[in-house]
Design a protein around this motif. Sequence first.
Motif, short mmCIF file in Angstrom:
data_model
loop_
_atom_site.label_atom_id
_atom_site.label_comp_id
_atom_site.label_asym_id
_atom_site.label_seq_id
_atom_site.Cartn_x
_atom_site.Cartn_y
_atom_site.Cartn_z
N THR A 72 -1.94 8.21 -3.46
CA THR A 72 -2.63 7.30 -2.55
C THR A 72 -4.13 7.36 -2.83
O THR A 72 -4.62 8.20 -3.57
CB THR A 72 -2.36 7.68 -1.08
OG1 THR A 72 -2.84 9.02 -0.86
CG2 THR A 72 -0.88 7.61 -0.76
N THR B 31 -1.86 4.51 -8.55
CA THR B 31 -0.70 4.45 -7.67
C THR B 31 0.48 3.78 -8.35
O THR B 31 1.63 4.04 -8.00
CB THR B 31 -1.07 3.69 -6.38
OG1 THR B 31 -2.24 4.29 -5.82
CG2 THR B 31 0.05 3.75 -5.36
N TRP B 32 0.19 2.93 -9.32
CA TRP B 32 1.25 2.23 -10.06
C TRP B 32 1.00 2.40 -11.56
O TRP B 32 -0.12 2.34 -12.02
CB TRP B 32 1.26 0.74 -9.71
CG TRP B 32 1.53 0.47 -8.27
CD1 TRP B 32 0.63 0.36 -7.27
CD2 TRP B 32 2.82 0.31 -7.68
NE1 TRP B 32 1.24 0.13 -6.08
CE2 TRP B 32 2.61 0.08 -6.29
CE3 TRP B 32 4.12 0.31 -8.16
CZ2 TRP B 32 3.64 -0.12 -5.39
CZ3 TRP B 32 5.17 0.09 -7.27
CH2 TRP B 32 4.93 -0.11 -5.90
N SER C 40 -3.10 -4.48 -6.86
CA SER C 40 -2.81 -3.29 -6.07
C SER C 40 -3.59 -3.35 -4.78
O SER C 40 -4.55 -4.12 -4.64
CB SER C 40 -3.19 -2.03 -6.85
OG SER C 40 -4.58 -2.05 -7.16
N ASN D 120 6.01 3.28 -8.95
CA ASN D 120 5.08 3.90 -8.05
C ASN D 120 4.98 5.40 -8.33
O ASN D 120 5.98 6.08 -8.50
CB ASN D 120 5.51 3.66 -6.60
CG ASN D 120 4.49 4.17 -5.60
OD1 ASN D 120 4.54 5.32 -5.19
ND2 ASN D 120 3.57 3.30 -5.22
N ALA E 206 -7.90 6.23 -4.17
CA ALA E 206 -8.41 5.67 -5.43
C ALA E 206 -7.79 6.41 -6.60
O ALA E 206 -8.44 7.15 -7.33
CB ALA E 206 -9.93 5.77 -5.46
N ASN F 63 6.92 7.88 1.94
CA ASN F 63 6.39 7.73 0.58
C ASN F 63 7.48 7.21 -0.34
O ASN F 63 8.60 7.72 -0.35
CB ASN F 63 5.89 9.09 0.09
CG ASN F 63 5.20 9.01 -1.25
OD1 ASN F 63 5.84 8.71 -2.26
ND2 ASN F 63 3.92 9.30 -1.27
N GLU G 244 -6.38 1.47 -4.45
CA GLU G 244 -5.38 1.93 -5.42
C GLU G 244 -5.51 1.13 -6.71
O GLU G 244 -6.12 0.06 -6.75
CB GLU G 244 -3.99 1.77 -4.82
CG GLU G 244 -3.79 2.57 -3.54
CD GLU G 244 -2.53 2.18 -2.79
OE1 GLU G 244 -1.75 1.37 -3.35
OE2 GLU G 244 -2.32 2.67 -1.68
N THR G 245 -4.94 1.68 -7.79
CA THR G 245 -5.05 1.01 -9.10
C THR G 245 -3.70 0.95 -9.80
O THR G 245 -2.76 1.67 -9.45
CB THR G 245 -6.05 1.74 -10.01
OG1 THR G 245 -5.51 3.03 -10.35
CG2 THR G 245 -7.40 1.90 -9.35
N SER H 37 1.52 8.01 2.51
CA SER H 37 1.39 9.45 2.34
C SER H 37 2.33 10.14 3.32
O SER H 37 2.38 9.80 4.50
CB SER H 37 -0.05 9.89 2.59
OG SER H 37 -0.17 11.30 2.48
N ALA I 66 0.84 -1.20 0.00
CA ALA I 66 0.00 0.00 0.00
C ALA I 66 0.87 1.24 0.00
O ALA I 66 1.94 1.28 0.62
CB ALA I 66 -0.91 -0.01 1.22
N ALA I 67 0.42 2.26 -0.69
CA ALA I 67 1.17 3.51 -0.78
C ALA I 67 1.21 4.21 0.58
O ALA I 67 0.35 3.98 1.44
CB ALA I 67 0.56 4.42 -1.83
#
Length: 370
Positions: free
Chosen positions: A134, A139-140, A106, A130, A136, A86, A110-111, A82, A79-80
């Motif tokens: 963060t 993120t990738w 993901s 990446n 929706a 980061n 995240e997508t 914040s 997970a990203a």
Amino acid sequence: MLRKFTKLGQLLGLLASSFVFSQAGNVGINTPNPGSTLDINGSVAARYTAITAAVYNLNSADFHVSYNGTANAVFNLPAAISGVGNFKGRMYTIKNNTNFTITVNSAAPETINGNASVSVPANQSVQLINTGLTGAAITWEVMTANSTITASNGLNLSGTDVKLGGTLSQPTHIATDGNNLSIDGTGKVLLGTNTVPAGAANSKIVIDNGTTNGALQIKDGTEQLGYVLTSDANGLATWSSTVTTAFADNWTSYSGTLVNPFTGGPGALLPTGISVTIPAKGWYFFRCGVTIQSNCNDYGFYINGVGEIWRTYCNVADVQMMSPRDQNRVLYFSTPGTYSIVGVKTNATVPTGFNIGNPAFYLDFVKFQN
């Protein structure tokens, strides 16, 4: 001894000062004049991880992960984060060395390029980076997806462009599963040729079977030997007979109850109370007979909009039996349906006898050709 420690501290302080200074500029390895933030004149090594587990969670220590398992696998991205921690710009390379599939997920919501997951087919790879976003968001991003592109079975390859058109290398079946397959536009569908033949300017489908018969086969359960394809009013085609056995007692009689239409004044379309039901378009053979006793007048029976089926003409002035009694007609019906029979006469004479023959009035018909 104290003096030695003092000198060591001074040296460490000098080195620390140098490192802090280097962070403000470029760092070079094996090069005195680095042109980038990090300029390496030599090879670079990053962590290589080989796994066989069917489920794997990627982490901060991974860079290149190769899968050598014996089943389909699932790889989960971290997970990203914040703020502090980061890891924007982190890259993963995932290589599938098997004949199975890796699904890379993901962390929701995240997508990966707008999707919850990407698939890495057998013996292919994918590289992800990446974005630092963060929630929706994307993120990738997929940097590269290594795959060998080939075109076959009705497709051809021009560079990286796969085009429709080529040799079918195997039997091909399309299951529409209730969905429509549409071909639209001003072009044509040509079978057996790639050249539009003369006379086909307005055709949408052209079949050219050369000199070999049997170019078209349509089976819907109505086909029989000697039948022809016949359309209804909406263009729906079925197979039907060109000729019926008209003289094998396949006659259909009128329906309703006959009333005398000639009791009133002269005119056309006098109601008779009877009708005929035509089952399909085509040519029909009618036979009709009635005996009328009257002095001079013309009487007839008529199918409105189609034609007459019986008529007698005045030939003498005195009261007589109108003749000929038996008459035949051939009529064409372009539309199936129920048609009323009407009477016609030329003057006000009311017959003294109507339908007084033996046998009584008859009207029947049979289809003999489409």
